[in-house]
Design a protein around this motif. Structure first.
Motif, PDB file in Angstrom:
ATOM      1  N   PRO A  95      -2.074 -21.734   0.061  1.00 30.83           N
ATOM      2  CA  PRO A  95      -1.774 -21.674  -1.646  1.00 30.83           C
ATOM      3  C   PRO A  95      -3.209 -20.419  -2.218  1.00 30.83           C
ATOM      4  O   PRO A  95      -3.596 -20.485  -2.446  1.00 30.83           O
ATOM      5  N   GLU A  96      -4.049 -20.626  -1.046  1.00 32.00           N
ATOM      6  CA  GLU A  96      -4.958 -19.030  -0.645  1.00 32.00           C
ATOM      7  C   GLU A  96      -3.752 -17.437  -1.188  1.00 32.00           C
ATOM      8  O   GLU A  96      -4.933 -16.568  -1.272  1.00 32.00           O
ATOM      9  N   ASP A  97      -2.804 -17.353  -0.837  1.00 30.47           N
ATOM     10  CA  ASP A  97      -1.974 -16.673  -1.311  1.00 30.47           C
ATOM     11  C   ASP A  97      -1.648 -16.267  -2.216  1.00 30.47           C
ATOM     12  O   ASP A  97      -0.992 -15.395  -2.373  1.00 30.47           O
ATOM     13  N   THR A  98      -1.785 -17.375  -3.570  1.00 29.02           N
ATOM     14  CA  THR A  98      -1.742 -17.117  -4.639  1.00 29.02           C
ATOM     15  C   THR A  98      -2.189 -16.161  -5.567  1.00 29.02           C
ATOM     16  O   THR A  98      -3.586 -16.223  -5.168  1.00 29.02           O
ATOM     17  N   ALA A  99      -1.506 -14.856  -5.807  1.00 33.42           N
ATOM     18  CA  ALA A  99      -1.984 -14.249  -7.012  1.00 33.42           C
ATOM     19  C   ALA A  99      -0.831 -13.149  -7.436  1.00 33.42           C
ATOM     20  O   ALA A  99      -0.134 -13.436  -7.067  1.00 33.42           O
ATOM     21  N   VAL A 100      -1.426 -12.395  -7.951  1.00 30.87           N
ATOM     22  CA  VAL A 100      -0.318 -10.824  -8.602  1.00 30.87           C
ATOM     23  C   VAL A 100      -0.836 -10.006  -7.597  1.00 30.87           C
ATOM     24  O   VAL A 100      -1.868  -9.724  -6.878  1.00 30.87           O
ATOM     25  N   TYR A 101       0.454  -9.382  -6.459  1.00 27.76           N
ATOM     26  CA  TYR A 101       0.454  -9.160  -5.858  1.00 27.76           C
ATOM     27  C   TYR A 101       1.332  -7.171  -6.861  1.00 27.76           C
ATOM     28  O   TYR A 101       2.669  -7.164  -7.299  1.00 27.76           O
ATOM     29  N   TYR A 102       0.436  -6.160  -6.752  1.00 27.87           N
ATOM     30  CA  TYR A 102       0.917  -4.646  -7.038  1.00 27.87           C
ATOM     31  C   TYR A 102       1.271  -3.901  -5.766  1.00 27.87           C
ATOM     32  O   TYR A 102       0.583  -3.883  -4.615  1.00 27.87           O
ATOM     33  N   CYS A 103       2.173  -2.999  -5.961  1.00 30.32           N
ATOM     34  CA  CYS A 103       2.592  -1.533  -4.666  1.00 30.32           C
ATOM     35  C   CYS A 103       2.051  -0.501  -5.325  1.00 30.32           C
ATOM     36  O   CYS A 103       1.809  -0.166  -6.846  1.00 30.32           O
ATOM     37  N   ILE A 104       1.969   0.213  -4.842  1.00 28.74           N
ATOM     38  CA  ILE A 104       0.510   1.612  -4.867  1.00 28.74           C
ATOM     39  C   ILE A 104       1.527   2.271  -3.789  1.00 28.74           C
ATOM     40  O   ILE A 104       1.579   2.208  -2.915  1.00 28.74           O
ATOM     41  N   ALA A 105       1.239   3.156  -4.623  1.00 26.30           N
ATOM     42  CA  ALA A 105       1.810   4.937  -3.726  1.00 26.30           C
ATOM     43  C   ALA A 105       0.768   5.532  -3.979  1.00 26.30           C
ATOM     44  O   ALA A 105      -0.370   6.333  -5.203  1.00 26.30           O
ATOM     45  N   VAL A 106      -0.366   6.946  -3.123  1.00 31.20           N
ATOM     46  CA  VAL A 106      -1.075   7.794  -3.024  1.00 31.20           C
ATOM     47  C   VAL A 106      -0.995   8.725  -1.550  1.00 31.20           C
ATOM     48  O   VAL A 106      -0.418   8.168  -0.835  1.00 31.20           O
ATOM     49  N   VAL A 107      -0.813   9.948  -2.019  1.00 31.63           N
ATOM     50  CA  VAL A 107      -0.914  10.037  -2.783  1.00 31.63           C
ATOM     51  C   VAL A 107      -2.189  11.898  -2.789  1.00 31.63           C
ATOM     52  O   VAL A 107      -2.027  11.965  -3.890  1.00 31.63           O
ATOM     53  N   GLY A 108      -2.986  12.091  -1.972  1.00 32.48           N
ATOM     54  CA  GLY A 108      -4.021  12.943  -2.123  1.00 32.48           C
ATOM     55  C   GLY A 108      -4.954  11.617  -3.002  1.00 32.48           C
ATOM     56  O   GLY A 108      -5.616  11.148  -2.539  1.00 32.48           O
ATOM     57  N   VAL A 109      -5.312  12.705  -4.539  1.00 33.18           N
ATOM     58  CA  VAL A 109      -6.495  12.088  -5.098  1.00 33.18           C
ATOM     59  C   VAL A 109      -5.175  10.996  -6.592  1.00 33.18           C
ATOM     60  O   VAL A 109      -5.785  10.523  -7.342  1.00 33.18           O
ATOM     61  N   MET A 110      -4.249  11.011  -5.609  1.00 36.97           N
ATOM     62  CA  MET A 110      -2.659  10.713  -7.205  1.00 36.97           C
ATOM     63  C   MET A 110      -3.242   9.107  -6.736  1.00 36.97           C
ATOM     64  O   MET A 110      -1.537   9.335  -5.728  1.00 36.97           O
ATOM     65  N   ASN A 111      -3.197   7.942  -7.605  1.00 38.26           N
ATOM     66  CA  ASN A 111      -2.299   6.970  -7.316  1.00 38.26           C
ATOM     67  C   ASN A 111      -1.318   6.412  -8.800  1.00 38.26           C
ATOM     68  O   ASN A 111      -1.260   6.772  -9.625  1.00 38.26           O
ATOM     69  N   GLY A 165       2.113  -0.155  -9.605  1.00 39.68           N
ATOM     70  CA  GLY A 165       3.050  -1.216 -10.582  1.00 39.68           C
ATOM     71  C   GLY A 165       2.619  -2.037 -11.667  1.00 39.68           C
ATOM     72  O   GLY A 165       1.447  -2.024 -11.036  1.00 39.68           O
ATOM     73  N   LYS A 166       3.002  -2.551 -12.020  1.00 43.37           N
ATOM     74  CA  LYS A 166       2.748  -3.509 -12.858  1.00 43.37           C
ATOM     75  C   LYS A 166       2.345  -5.336 -12.540  1.00 43.37           C
ATOM     76  O   LYS A 166       1.875  -6.172 -13.201  1.00 43.37           O
ATOM     77  N   GLY A 167       3.315  -5.478 -11.235  1.00 41.27           N
ATOM     78  CA  GLY A 167       2.429  -6.582 -10.745  1.00 41.27           C
ATOM     79  C   GLY A 167       3.634  -7.547 -11.151  1.00 41.27           C
ATOM     80  O   GLY A 167       4.437  -7.727 -11.307  1.00 41.27           O
ATOM     81  N   THR A 168       3.950  -8.379  -9.319  1.00 38.05           N
ATOM     82  CA  THR A 168       4.347  -9.442  -9.859  1.00 38.05           C
ATOM     83  C   THR A 168       3.967 -11.003  -9.245  1.00 38.05           C
ATOM     84  O   THR A 168       2.295 -10.795  -7.908  1.00 38.05           O
ATOM     85  N   LEU A 169       3.898 -12.274  -9.844  1.00 39.04           N
ATOM     86  CA  LEU A 169       3.407 -13.658  -9.722  1.00 39.04           C
ATOM     87  C   LEU A 169       3.895 -14.194  -8.257  1.00 39.04           C
ATOM     88  O   LEU A 169       5.000 -14.077  -8.206  1.00 39.04           O
ATOM     89  N   VAL A 170       2.606 -14.848  -7.422  1.00 45.46           N
ATOM     90  CA  VAL A 170       3.268 -15.300  -6.389  1.00 45.46           C
ATOM     91  C   VAL A 170       2.370 -16.154  -6.467  1.00 45.46           C
ATOM     92  O   VAL A 170       1.291 -16.279  -6.398  1.00 45.46           O
ATOM     93  N   THR A 171       2.748 -17.762  -6.698  1.00 41.41           N
ATOM     94  CA  THR A 171       2.273 -19.130  -6.646  1.00 41.41           C
ATOM     95  C   THR A 171       2.576 -19.215  -5.689  1.00 41.41           C
ATOM     96  O   THR A 171       3.635 -19.947  -5.437  1.00 41.41           O
ATOM     97  N   VAL A 172       1.349 -20.375  -4.331  1.00 43.40           N
ATOM     98  CA  VAL A 172       1.962 -21.164  -3.337  1.00 43.40           C
ATOM     99  C   VAL A 172       1.400 -22.690  -3.862  1.00 43.40           C
ATOM    100  O   VAL A 172       0.071 -22.618  -3.830  1.00 43.40           O
ATOM    101  N   SER A 173       2.066 -23.651  -3.706  1.00 44.84           N
ATOM    102  CA  SER A 173       1.660 -24.523  -4.237  1.00 44.84           C
ATOM    103  C   SER A 173       1.533 -25.642  -3.139  1.00 44.84           C
ATOM    104  O   SER A 173       2.293 -25.143  -1.529  1.00 44.84           O
TER     105      SER A 173
END
Length: 115
Positions: free
Chosen positions: A87-103, A106-114
């Motif tokens: 249940p503590e994994d419940t969150a909005v999950y975002y992906c990120i791409a990083v190169v140098g100072v550029m980040n 994504g807008k995120g996807t919701l994961v809900t663990v009951s």
């Protein structure tokens, strides 16, 4: 234009599994450090896992042994396989791409663990 689009979130019971995807366009995931962050309600965004351009991975202690990050350069997509969800994994999950100072985020996807 760079776009990162997450998918695969949803509702799952504790102990179950989900697989997230992050499809990239406008960048090549192979040359970026890629990662997954999550943000639970009322909490700060935190790093879950990341994979460098060289293929090295690291994980938050809370998900070690349960989550696996991977990347398919041919599909220009990053993944997060989540097993033994809690249940503590419940969150909005975002992906990120990083190169140098550029980040790029994504807008995120919701994961809900009951429980």
């Amino acid at each position: 234009q760079v776009q990162l689009v997450e998918s695969g979130g949803g509702l799952v019971q504790a102990g179950g599994s989900l697989g997230l995807s992050c499809a990239a366009s406008g960048i090549a995931v192979s040359i970026y450090s890629m990662g997954w962050y999550r943000q639970a309600p009322g909490k700060q965004r935190e790093l879950v896992a990341r994979v460098t351009s060289g293929g090295s991975t690291n994980y938050a202690d809370s998900v070690k042994g349960r989550f696996t990050i991977s990347r398919d350069n041919a599909k220009n997509t990053m993944y997060l396989q989540m097993n033994s969800l809690k249940p503590e994994d419940t969150a909005v999950y975002y992906c990120i791409a990083v190169v140098g100072v550029m980040n790029y985020w994504g807008k995120g996807t919701l994961v809900t663990v009951s429980s």
